[in-house]
Scaffold this motif. Structure first.
Motif, PDB file in Angstrom:
ATOM      1  N   ARG A   1       0.790  -1.306   0.064  1.00 14.08           N
ATOM      2  CA  ARG A   1      -0.102   0.135   0.089  1.00 14.08           C
ATOM      3  C   ARG A   1       0.585   1.198  -0.051  1.00 14.08           C
ATOM      4  O   ARG A   1       0.308   2.281  -0.433  1.00 14.08           O
ATOM      5  N   GLN A   2       2.010   1.204   0.503  1.00 12.76           N
ATOM      6  CA  GLN A   2       2.938   2.329   0.462  1.00 12.76           C
ATOM      7  C   GLN A   2       3.306   2.678  -1.097  1.00 12.76           C
ATOM      8  O   GLN A   2       3.510   3.848  -1.109  1.00 12.76           O
ATOM      9  N   ILE A   3       3.636   1.585  -1.837  1.00 15.29           N
ATOM     10  CA  ILE A   3       4.123   1.985  -3.075  1.00 15.29           C
ATOM     11  C   ILE A   3       2.751   2.198  -4.008  1.00 15.29           C
ATOM     12  O   ILE A   3       3.085   2.532  -5.195  1.00 15.29           O
ATOM     13  N   SER A   4       1.711   1.854  -3.691  1.00 13.83           N
ATOM     14  CA  SER A   4       0.460   1.693  -4.589  1.00 13.83           C
ATOM     15  C   SER A   4      -0.703   1.715  -3.802  1.00 13.83           C
ATOM     16  O   SER A   4      -1.044   0.850  -2.946  1.00 13.83           O
ATOM     17  N   LYS A   5      -1.878   2.679  -3.962  1.00 14.81           N
ATOM     18  CA  LYS A   5      -3.200   2.020  -3.458  1.00 14.81           C
ATOM     19  C   LYS A   5      -3.893   1.230  -4.155  1.00 14.81           C
ATOM     20  O   LYS A   5      -5.029   0.604  -3.703  1.00 14.81           O
ATOM     21  N   ASP A   6      -3.432   0.888  -5.278  1.00 14.64           N
ATOM     22  CA  ASP A   6      -4.282  -0.152  -6.215  1.00 14.64           C
ATOM     23  C   ASP A   6      -3.156  -1.440  -6.246  1.00 14.64           C
ATOM     24  O   ASP A   6      -2.231  -1.462  -6.918  1.00 14.64           O
ATOM     25  N   TYR A   7      -3.441  -2.511  -5.385  1.00  9.81           N
ATOM     26  CA  TYR A   7      -2.643  -3.653  -5.226  1.00  9.81           C
ATOM     27  C   TYR A   7      -3.658  -5.021  -5.222  1.00  9.81           C
ATOM     28  O   TYR A   7      -4.775  -4.805  -4.738  1.00  9.81           O
ATOM     29  N   ILE A   8      -3.191  -5.946  -5.383  1.00  8.53           N
ATOM     30  CA  ILE A   8      -4.059  -7.257  -5.298  1.00  8.53           C
ATOM     31  C   ILE A   8      -3.152  -7.888  -4.177  1.00  8.53           C
ATOM     32  O   ILE A   8      -2.165  -7.706  -4.000  1.00  8.53           O
ATOM     33  N   SER A   9      -4.002  -8.891  -3.728  1.00  8.13           N
ATOM     34  CA  SER A   9      -3.338  -9.623  -2.383  1.00  8.13           C
ATOM     35  C   SER A   9      -3.578 -11.273  -2.822  1.00  8.13           C
ATOM     36  O   SER A   9      -4.578 -11.519  -3.086  1.00  8.13           O
ATOM     37  N   TRP A  10      -2.587 -11.830  -2.546  1.00  6.06           N
ATOM     38  CA  TRP A  10      -2.456 -13.490  -2.628  1.00  6.06           C
ATOM     39  C   TRP A  10      -2.499 -13.607  -1.170  1.00  6.06           C
ATOM     40  O   TRP A  10      -1.504 -13.802  -0.482  1.00  6.06           O
ATOM     41  N   VAL A  11      -3.488 -14.487  -0.699  1.00  4.00           N
ATOM     42  CA  VAL A  11      -3.671 -15.197   0.494  1.00  4.00           C
ATOM     43  C   VAL A  11      -3.177 -16.360   0.640  1.00  4.00           C
ATOM     44  O   VAL A  11      -3.727 -17.459   0.088  1.00  4.00           O
ATOM     45  N   HIS A  12      -2.206 -16.830   1.388  1.00  4.53           N
ATOM     46  CA  HIS A  12      -1.484 -18.326   1.265  1.00  4.53           C
ATOM     47  C   HIS A  12      -2.090 -18.828   3.024  1.00  4.53           C
ATOM     48  O   HIS A  12      -1.871 -20.059   3.049  1.00  4.53           O
ATOM     49  N   GLN A  13      -2.404 -17.866   3.715  1.00  4.12           N
ATOM     50  CA  GLN A  13      -2.392 -18.674   5.395  1.00  4.12           C
ATOM     51  C   GLN A  13      -3.988 -18.612   5.583  1.00  4.12           C
ATOM     52  O   GLN A  13      -4.892 -18.388   4.687  1.00  4.12           O
ATOM     53  N   ASN A  14      -4.159 -19.532   6.516  1.00  8.05           N
ATOM     54  CA  ASN A  14      -5.473 -19.741   7.010  1.00  8.05           C
ATOM     55  C   ASN A  14      -6.068 -18.310   7.761  1.00  8.05           C
ATOM     56  O   ASN A  14      -5.543 -18.083   8.621  1.00  8.05           O
TER      57      ASN A  14
ATOM     58  N   ALA B   1      -3.857  -8.528  13.611  1.00  7.21           N
ATOM     59  CA  ALA B   1      -5.110  -8.872  12.992  1.00  7.21           C
ATOM     60  C   ALA B   1      -5.947  -7.629  12.368  1.00  7.21           C
ATOM     61  O   ALA B   1      -6.211  -7.719  11.099  1.00  7.21           O
ATOM     62  N   PHE B   2      -6.175  -6.488  13.283  1.00  3.73           N
ATOM     63  CA  PHE B   2      -6.752  -5.474  12.558  1.00  3.73           C
ATOM     64  C   PHE B   2      -6.313  -4.791  11.348  1.00  3.73           C
ATOM     65  O   PHE B   2      -7.020  -4.704  10.304  1.00  3.73           O
ATOM     66  N   ILE B   3      -4.960  -4.624  11.435  1.00  3.48           N
ATOM     67  CA  ILE B   3      -4.342  -3.828  10.313  1.00  3.48           C
ATOM     68  C   ILE B   3      -4.315  -4.809   9.166  1.00  3.48           C
ATOM     69  O   ILE B   3      -4.368  -4.404   7.951  1.00  3.48           O
ATOM     70  N   ASN B   4      -4.145  -6.174   9.433  1.00  5.17           N
ATOM     71  CA  ASN B   4      -4.147  -7.152   8.272  1.00  5.17           C
ATOM     72  C   ASN B   4      -5.292  -7.318   7.524  1.00  5.17           C
ATOM     73  O   ASN B   4      -5.259  -7.051   6.188  1.00  5.17           O
ATOM     74  N   PHE B   5      -6.764  -7.284   8.412  1.00  6.27           N
ATOM     75  CA  PHE B   5      -7.719  -7.327   7.792  1.00  6.27           C
ATOM     76  C   PHE B   5      -8.007  -6.026   6.939  1.00  6.27           C
ATOM     77  O   PHE B   5      -8.563  -5.963   5.835  1.00  6.27           O
ATOM     78  N   TYR B   6      -7.718  -5.038   7.654  1.00 10.34           N
ATOM     79  CA  TYR B   6      -8.126  -3.629   7.060  1.00 10.34           C
ATOM     80  C   TYR B   6      -7.391  -3.472   5.741  1.00 10.34           C
ATOM     81  O   TYR B   6      -8.055  -3.012   4.603  1.00 10.34           O
ATOM     82  N   LEU B   7      -6.195  -3.996   5.600  1.00 17.37           N
ATOM     83  CA  LEU B   7      -5.259  -3.790   4.167  1.00 17.37           C
ATOM     84  C   LEU B   7      -5.791  -4.789   3.390  1.00 17.37           C
ATOM     85  O   LEU B   7      -5.668  -4.218   2.048  1.00 17.37           O
ATOM     86  N   LEU B   8      -6.079  -5.471   3.680  1.00 19.27           N
ATOM     87  CA  LEU B   8      -6.441  -6.829   2.707  1.00 19.27           C
ATOM     88  C   LEU B   8      -8.032  -6.271   2.002  1.00 19.27           C
ATOM     89  O   LEU B   8      -8.220  -6.574   0.795  1.00 19.27           O
ATOM     90  N   LYS B   9      -8.604  -5.692   2.915  1.00 20.06           N
ATOM     91  CA  LYS B   9      -9.955  -5.314   2.387  1.00 20.06           C
ATOM     92  C   LYS B   9      -9.731  -4.214   1.371  1.00 20.06           C
ATOM     93  O   LYS B   9     -10.909  -3.603   0.769  1.00 20.06           O
ATOM     94  N   LYS B  10      -8.566  -3.346   1.642  1.00 16.02           N
ATOM     95  CA  LYS B  10      -8.125  -2.483   0.539  1.00 16.02           C
ATOM     96  C   LYS B  10      -7.809  -2.850  -0.758  1.00 16.02           C
ATOM     97  O   LYS B  10      -7.604  -2.031  -1.676  1.00 16.02           O
ATOM     98  N   SER B  11      -7.542  -4.102  -0.774  1.00 16.67           N
ATOM     99  CA  SER B  11      -6.998  -4.785  -2.095  1.00 16.67           C
ATOM    100  C   SER B  11      -8.000  -4.580  -2.997  1.00 16.67           C
ATOM    101  O   SER B  11      -9.148  -4.709  -3.039  1.00 16.67           O
ATOM    102  N   THR B  12      -7.789  -4.491  -4.452  1.00 17.83           N
ATOM    103  CA  THR B  12      -8.347  -4.206  -5.557  1.00 17.83           C
ATOM    104  C   THR B  12      -8.896  -5.586  -5.969  1.00 17.83           C
ATOM    105  O   THR B  12     -10.283  -5.838  -6.100  1.00 17.83           O
TER     106      THR B  12
END
Length: 352
Positions: free
Chosen positions: A90-103, A113-124
């Motif tokens: 997110r620091q280098i682009s507001k438009d990014y995709i996220s690849w989730v490998h974890q449970n 957890a809060f920051i992780n889910f917040y940033l994932l929800k910001k994913s394109t």
């Protein structure tokens, strides 16, 4: 020209790194003039974990920001899907995709957890590596993002070729577990306990090998030293990291993945490709999916060393049962061929 920035938190020879190698290969071979960058937040040892020549490794965050700013036509891929790689993406682009490998349920228990889910929800967009991950994010965490499932692909041609290379100084039969030596997600003690309970004739015939490196290696060494009968200590081998694990899998009598949690295991797919019978713990996410509820592998409850012991003994002594597992797995695994998944990966990236 399109530039692809892959942000990973770690690069230490694990499943996520193997998936990156396959995804980057698809982009390089199918998207004209694609430029692929890799930035590893916690540092990168190119000598120990080499990458393809077409991958441009960025060595610092300053360099990352400078290059990203200069590349106007870019796609940022938060490839580790954890809070660190999400934050840097997110620091280098507001438009990014996220690849989730974890449970996602494991992510929930982390302090971040809060920051992780917040940033994932910001994913394109979000990519999950199995259906169960997608269902959890949507049904239990209320994600409204566009989520696609792209299974972890395996370059079977490469795996088979490397599996035929000689395994030097290994002149014994063995049970294998390929994993990063990290108790956050793996459970090595259950495997050791199960092995310790096997009939003595099987212990004499088969050693137990852990292939991998990681922060908890000394804990395993201490456990073997203090908790395993003296007669078995030399039978339990920590073989270290090998950039060619396939020759170990090919020659193993069976492969075990004893996990507390996973995304979707690459090593299990590789074992199926190499006709190695396998035992899985019933972890979230993806164990039931990849095993088809016990059809392709034996499924045992997490931490149940008695049932794991029974599963090991049955595979080693019941040839018909072992062959049925291998037969079922060899049919199931066809969908994970690089050539099969390649089109899915290409179709996904050509959207951007």
């Amino acid at each position: 020209m399109k530039s692809y920035f892959f942000i990973l938190t770690y690069f230490a020879g694990g499943g996520t790194e193997k998936v990156f190698e396959n995804v980057s290969k698809v982009i390089n071979e199918n998207i004209e003039n694609a430029k692929i960058y890799l930035f590893v937040i916690n540092g990168f040892n190119a000598e120990q974990y080499p990458v393809e020549e077409f991958v441009n490794v960025i060595k610092s965050k300053v360099e990352l920001k400078k290059i990203a700013k200069s590349e106007k036509n870019k796609l940022v891929v938060n490839f580790s899907g954890d809070w660190k790689s999400s934050f840097v993406s997110r620091q280098i682009s507001k438009d990014y995709i996220s690849w989730v490998h974890q449970n996602p349920m494991t992510m929930k228990t982390a302090r971040t957890a809060f920051i992780n889910f917040y940033l994932l929800k910001k994913s394109t967009k979000i990519v999950c590596v199995c259906k169960e991950q997608k269902e959890i994010l949507e049904n239990e965490f209320g994600f409204k993002n566009q989520i696609e499932v792209i299974y972890n692909s395996v370059d079977f041609e490469k795996v088979n070729k490397l599996s035929l290379l000689p395994l030097e100084n290994v002149n014994f039969n063995y049970i294998l577990m390929v994993a990063r030596l990290d108790f956050n997600s793996k459970d090595f003690f259950t495997v050791i306990k199960a092995y310790s309970l096997l009939p003595s004739e099987l212990q004499k015939k088969y050693k137990l090998v852990f292939l991998g490196s990681g922060p908890d290696e000394q804990k395993i060494i201490n456990y073997v030293e203090n908790s395993v009968p003296a007669i078995l200590k030399t039978n339990i081998i920590l073989a270290g990291f090998d950039k060619n694990p396939y020759r170990w899998i090919k020659n193993a009598s069976l492969n075990i993945l004893s996990s507390k949690t996973e995304g979707f295991s690459v090593s299990i797919i590789e074992g199926m490709c190499l006709d190695c019978p396998e035992i899985l713990t019933n972890y979230r996410t993806g164990s039931k999916e990849v095993s088809e509820n016990g059809k392709n592998t034996v499924l045992v409850p997490i931490g149940d060393y008695c049932l794991m012991r029974n599963a090991i003994e049955r595979i080693l002594t019941d040839e018909n049962f072992k062959n049925e597992l291998v037969k079922n797995a060899s049919t199931f695994v066809m969908k994970f061929y690089q050539s099969e998944v390649e089109k899915v990966i290409f179709d996904f990236f050509k959207q951007f």
